[in-house]
Design a protein around this motif. Sequence first.
Motif, PDB file in Angstrom:
ATOM      1  N   GLY A  23       0.808  -1.208   0.000  1.00  0.00           N
ATOM      2  CA  GLY A  23       0.000   0.000   0.000  1.00  0.00           C
ATOM      3  C   GLY A  23       0.840   1.256   0.000  1.00  0.00           C
ATOM      4  O   GLY A  23       2.067   1.221  -0.096  1.00  0.00           O
ATOM      5  N   PRO A  24       0.198   2.404   0.104  1.00  0.00           N
ATOM      6  CA  PRO A  24       0.881   3.698   0.026  1.00  0.00           C
ATOM      7  C   PRO A  24       1.856   3.910   1.188  1.00  0.00           C
ATOM      8  O   PRO A  24       1.708   3.346   2.273  1.00  0.00           O
ATOM      9  CB  PRO A  24      -0.263   4.708   0.088  1.00  0.00           C
ATOM     10  CG  PRO A  24      -1.491   3.936  -0.261  1.00  0.00           C
ATOM     11  CD  PRO A  24      -1.247   2.542   0.236  1.00  0.00           C
ATOM     12  N   GLN A  34       3.466  13.545   2.894  1.00  0.00           N
ATOM     13  CA  GLN A  34       3.468  13.221   1.467  1.00  0.00           C
ATOM     14  C   GLN A  34       3.267  11.714   1.323  1.00  0.00           C
ATOM     15  O   GLN A  34       3.824  10.935   2.090  1.00  0.00           O
ATOM     16  CB  GLN A  34       4.793  13.603   0.806  1.00  0.00           C
ATOM     17  CG  GLN A  34       4.998  15.079   0.590  1.00  0.00           C
ATOM     18  CD  GLN A  34       5.970  15.327  -0.551  1.00  0.00           C
ATOM     19  OE1 GLN A  34       5.700  14.976  -1.689  1.00  0.00           O
ATOM     20  NE2 GLN A  34       7.099  15.940  -0.230  1.00  0.00           N
ATOM     21  N   THR A  35       2.497  11.329   0.329  1.00  0.00           N
ATOM     22  CA  THR A  35       2.198   9.914   0.129  1.00  0.00           C
ATOM     23  C   THR A  35       2.707   9.448  -1.231  1.00  0.00           C
ATOM     24  O   THR A  35       2.523  10.127  -2.241  1.00  0.00           O
ATOM     25  CB  THR A  35       0.682   9.657   0.234  1.00  0.00           C
ATOM     26  OG1 THR A  35       0.240  10.051   1.539  1.00  0.00           O
ATOM     27  CG2 THR A  35       0.367   8.181   0.026  1.00  0.00           C
ATOM     28  N   PHE A  36       3.359   8.280  -1.217  1.00  0.00           N
ATOM     29  CA  PHE A  36       3.856   7.652  -2.437  1.00  0.00           C
ATOM     30  C   PHE A  36       3.230   6.270  -2.566  1.00  0.00           C
ATOM     31  O   PHE A  36       3.040   5.569  -1.571  1.00  0.00           O
ATOM     32  CB  PHE A  36       5.387   7.525  -2.398  1.00  0.00           C
ATOM     33  CG  PHE A  36       6.112   8.835  -2.418  1.00  0.00           C
ATOM     34  CD1 PHE A  36       6.647   9.328  -3.595  1.00  0.00           C
ATOM     35  CD2 PHE A  36       6.249   9.595  -1.251  1.00  0.00           C
ATOM     36  CE1 PHE A  36       7.315  10.549  -3.621  1.00  0.00           C
ATOM     37  CE2 PHE A  36       6.903  10.812  -1.265  1.00  0.00           C
ATOM     38  CZ  PHE A  36       7.440  11.294  -2.453  1.00  0.00           C
ATOM     39  N   LEU A 150      10.553   5.765   3.431  1.00  0.00           N
ATOM     40  CA  LEU A 150      10.318   6.098   2.028  1.00  0.00           C
ATOM     41  C   LEU A 150      10.903   5.053   1.083  1.00  0.00           C
ATOM     42  O   LEU A 150      10.304   4.724   0.053  1.00  0.00           O
ATOM     43  CB  LEU A 150      10.925   7.473   1.722  1.00  0.00           C
ATOM     44  CG  LEU A 150      10.813   7.971   0.280  1.00  0.00           C
ATOM     45  CD1 LEU A 150       9.352   8.146  -0.123  1.00  0.00           C
ATOM     46  CD2 LEU A 150      11.577   9.282   0.110  1.00  0.00           C
ATOM     47  N   THR A 151      12.071   4.524   1.436  1.00  0.00           N
ATOM     48  CA  THR A 151      12.772   3.591   0.544  1.00  0.00           C
ATOM     49  C   THR A 151      12.543   2.124   0.880  1.00  0.00           C
ATOM     50  O   THR A 151      13.152   1.254   0.267  1.00  0.00           O
ATOM     51  CB  THR A 151      14.286   3.885   0.566  1.00  0.00           C
ATOM     52  OG1 THR A 151      14.777   3.722   1.915  1.00  0.00           O
ATOM     53  CG2 THR A 151      14.578   5.292   0.075  1.00  0.00           C
ATOM     54  N   GLY A 152      11.672   1.850   1.849  1.00  0.00           N
ATOM     55  CA  GLY A 152      11.400   0.467   2.214  1.00  0.00           C
ATOM     56  C   GLY A 152      12.505  -0.190   3.012  1.00  0.00           C
ATOM     57  O   GLY A 152      12.610  -1.425   3.048  1.00  0.00           O
ATOM     58  N   THR A 153      13.346   0.628   3.682  1.00  0.00           N
ATOM     59  CA  THR A 153      14.460   0.080   4.466  1.00  0.00           C
ATOM     60  C   THR A 153      14.382   0.515   5.932  1.00  0.00           C
ATOM     61  O   THR A 153      15.404   0.688   6.590  1.00  0.00           O
ATOM     62  CB  THR A 153      15.801   0.538   3.863  1.00  0.00           C
ATOM     63  OG1 THR A 153      15.855   1.981   3.868  1.00  0.00           O
ATOM     64  CG2 THR A 153      15.980   0.029   2.444  1.00  0.00           C
TER      65      THR A 153
END
Length: 309
Positions: A23-24, A34-36, A150-153
């Motif tokens: 998901g976001p 801010q949503t990505f 933000l980067t999934g880490t």
Amino acid sequence: MRALIAALCLLAQSVIVVPAVAGPITITDRNGPQTFAAPPQKIAALDWSVTEALLDLGITPAGVAEPAAYGDWVVEPALPAGTIDLGLRAEPNLEALAALQPDVIITADIDPALVPVLEQIAPVVVYQAFDIAQDNPEVAKEIFLSLGTLTGTRALAEQKLAAQEAELDTIAKRLADHFGSPLPKVTTVRLNDATSAYVNGANSMPEYVLARLGFSNELPQPKSRWGITLLKAEDLAAAKTGIVLAIGPDMAGAALRQTPIWGFLPFVKAGRLADVPPVWSYGGALSMGRLARGFEAALLTIPPQALAR
């Protein structure tokens, strides 16, 4: 077979598994949430503290501002050869940015008027990394975790911050063993030119790290946005009994070492000056560990008997 299975189990326990982002993703920067839809893959980094933090998380930016100067001032973590140059940090090359076609542009402390221009190219994340109204070192940790999100880490970011805290404890113990009690006062500077130097004070990364290691500043400076105060060379003479660490690179400041006044400064005459290899003192969260390692190496060159007790 049982031995192989056991070994594989132990290996699995030692590896951090970063869960897939479902998901976001929402992060908060200087302008709010801010949503990505997913972790951005092609990142343009316009600030060295951001570049440094991304590399620490195993993320290589597709383009970076002033990569050659980064190699002189920041040094670690190293940028891969051939990293695309996106121009100046304060005045990025818009043509190069547009040609890169990044998924996101990440920066810090830039002129707010530049943000709408950059947003015509890609979504922009802007962090407020340095400000007199905030605790800069603590904010650096928050930004590191935000970049992890933000980067999934995020799990890796948390692990690295925890490991750094443990390392700081270990370094503090080694330095306490070296100097004994009481610990000397330690002042950190960057030589500016033939007549002046920047002294790190309240709200700076170097002073935070030194305090974390148990040291106090012999030339305390008031809190400021960047945590530095420009002093005349003769004002450095107030560091009468403690150690002074000069953070590299000297650049134009090398001229100060050739002046008559330099040789008369108390810490120079008494051999209580040590040089710290280039390390970015305006960096991201893990720059604190790099500062601590550089400070330790420099401080260990000063024998306890050189100190005025």
